[in-house]
Scaffold this active site. Structure first.
Site, PDB file in Angstrom:
ATOM      1  N   CYS A  86       0.844  -1.208   0.000  1.00  0.00           N
ATOM      2  CA  CYS A  86       0.000   0.000   0.000  1.00  0.00           C
ATOM      3  C   CYS A  86       0.878   1.257   0.000  1.00  0.00           C
ATOM      4  CB  CYS A  86      -0.975  -0.046   1.167  1.00  0.00           C
ATOM      5  SG  CYS A  86      -2.353   1.091   0.979  1.00  0.00           S
ATOM      6  N   HIS A 207      -3.823  -5.574   0.814  1.00  0.00           N
ATOM      7  CA  HIS A 207      -3.286  -5.882   2.149  1.00  0.00           C
ATOM      8  C   HIS A 207      -3.391  -7.365   2.474  1.00  0.00           C
ATOM      9  CE1 HIS A 207      -2.645  -1.742   3.480  1.00  0.00           C
ATOM     10  NE2 HIS A 207      -3.767  -1.435   2.877  1.00  0.00           N
ATOM     11  N   GLU A 209      -1.723  -8.845   4.617  1.00  0.00           N
ATOM     12  CA  GLU A 209      -1.560  -8.987   6.073  1.00  0.00           C
ATOM     13  C   GLU A 209      -2.888  -8.882   6.813  1.00  0.00           C
ATOM     14  OE1 GLU A 209      -1.088  -6.308   4.348  1.00  0.00           O
ATOM     15  OE2 GLU A 209      -1.023  -4.453   5.530  1.00  0.00           O
TER      16      GLU A 209
END
Lengths: 233, 85
Positions: A86, A207, A209
């Site tokens: 990002c 993302h 994660e």
């Protein structure tokens, strides 16, 4: 695998990515402040999401010139893997570790949604746990994710297989009307993530994660972290 | 001396902000407005008296930080001590 996660004023996903790394390695990564020109040697450097330096001037522009990034550039040149997520993707492109630029989303809106990605290749230390062509579902959250590169750069990226992920429909369709609808920000060629030439630097807007545990609503992102652990341990 | 730097998007690079501004102006009763491009204006105070030297340094500043030359052009203007005061 030992990892370092950079922290800039305005970073906000450093905790998320640190948690994902700890989940797969059992080891908390080193958190490295932007002013640190030197830090312990690690197998991986992560540039996390957020709004470093308030996105002043251009997103990622200020962070790219910080002391810590000068060291990251030195280590990347030696082959130390770098993952930019990002705002981290914006920072590594501004730092010149990846070509192109992330512009304002074509529709001008901040987009926060689960999207589908087509994994373009399994042949990298980041994507070896996925199959080439596999579709995964992970979230995006950004206002400047509209990837752009000039025609020559784009052709070189495509020819050398440096596209890591593309936005796609749930069935994996990238082209046509359906593909266009599945492109959340107007990125050229639906590009969501790219590698450098040696595939040791990966930058992506989504993302992974935030898709590592069932309670997050999906676990499709865990493969990226497991793949890195396998490749780098 | 004082310098003015204008940073603008290159031709052919989509400028959704400029487009949105154009649409708003059209809606507000300015139908004569066609294409709109948005840019940045940066004013810098320089401790330098030699104009050529200042320009060379400003070029470097633009390439290193002020503009992203993948998508942006820049122009540099030196203004005298009195201008703008």
């Amino acid at each position: 695998m030992k990892a370092a996660v950079l922290v800039f004023p305005g970073s906000n996903r450093e905790g998320d990515v640190a948690q994902a790394i700890e989940l797969v390695t059992g080891r908390r990564p080193a958190m490295v402040w932007h002013g640190d020109g030197d830090f312990e040697k690690t197998d991986l450097i992560v540039v996390p999401g957020g709004f470093s330096y308030g996105d002043y001037l251009r997103c990622g522009a200020m962070a790219a010139q910080s002391p810590v990034m000068a060291e990251v550039k030195r280590r990347a040149a030696q082959g130390v893997p770098v993952l930019g997520i990002c705002n981290g993707f914006q920072i590594v492109t501004e730092a010149g570790l990846l070509p192109g630029v992330l512009m304002r989303n074509a529709h001008l809106k901040f987009v926060c949604a689960d999207i589908h990605l087509k994994v373009e290749t399994s042949q990298s230390l980041f994507t070896n746990r996925y199959q080439g062509g596999q579709v995964i579902r992970v979230p995006v959250a950004h206002a400047e994710g509209n990837y752009f590169a000039d025609a020559d750069t784009l052709k070189a990226l495509e020819d050398r297989g440096q596209i890591a992920f593309r936005y796609c429909a749930p069935d994996g369709t990238v082209d046509g009307a359906q593909g266009k609808a599945a492109n959340p920000n107007g990125s050229i060629n639906n590009i969501a993530g790219i590698f450098n030439e040696t595939k040791t630097v990966l930058g992506l807007m989504p993302h992974p994660e935030n898709a590592v545990e069932p309670m997050f609503g999906g676990t499709d992102g865990i493969g990226l972290f497991e793949g890195m652990v396998e490749a780098l341990s | 001396m004082k310098a003015r730097v204008h940073v603008t998007l290159k031709n052919g690079v989509l400028d959704p902000q400029g487009k949105a501004i154009g649409h708003s102006l059209n809606r507000l009763g300015f139908p004569e407005v066609g294409d709109v491009r948005q840019g940045k204006y940066i004013e810098l105070e320089l401790a330098e008296t030699d104009e050529a030297k200042a320009k060379a340094r400003l070029e470097e500043m633009c390439r290193k930080l002020l503009a992203n030359t993948v998508i942006e052009n820049y122009s540099i203007e030196i203004v005298g001590e009195q201008a703008g005061q």
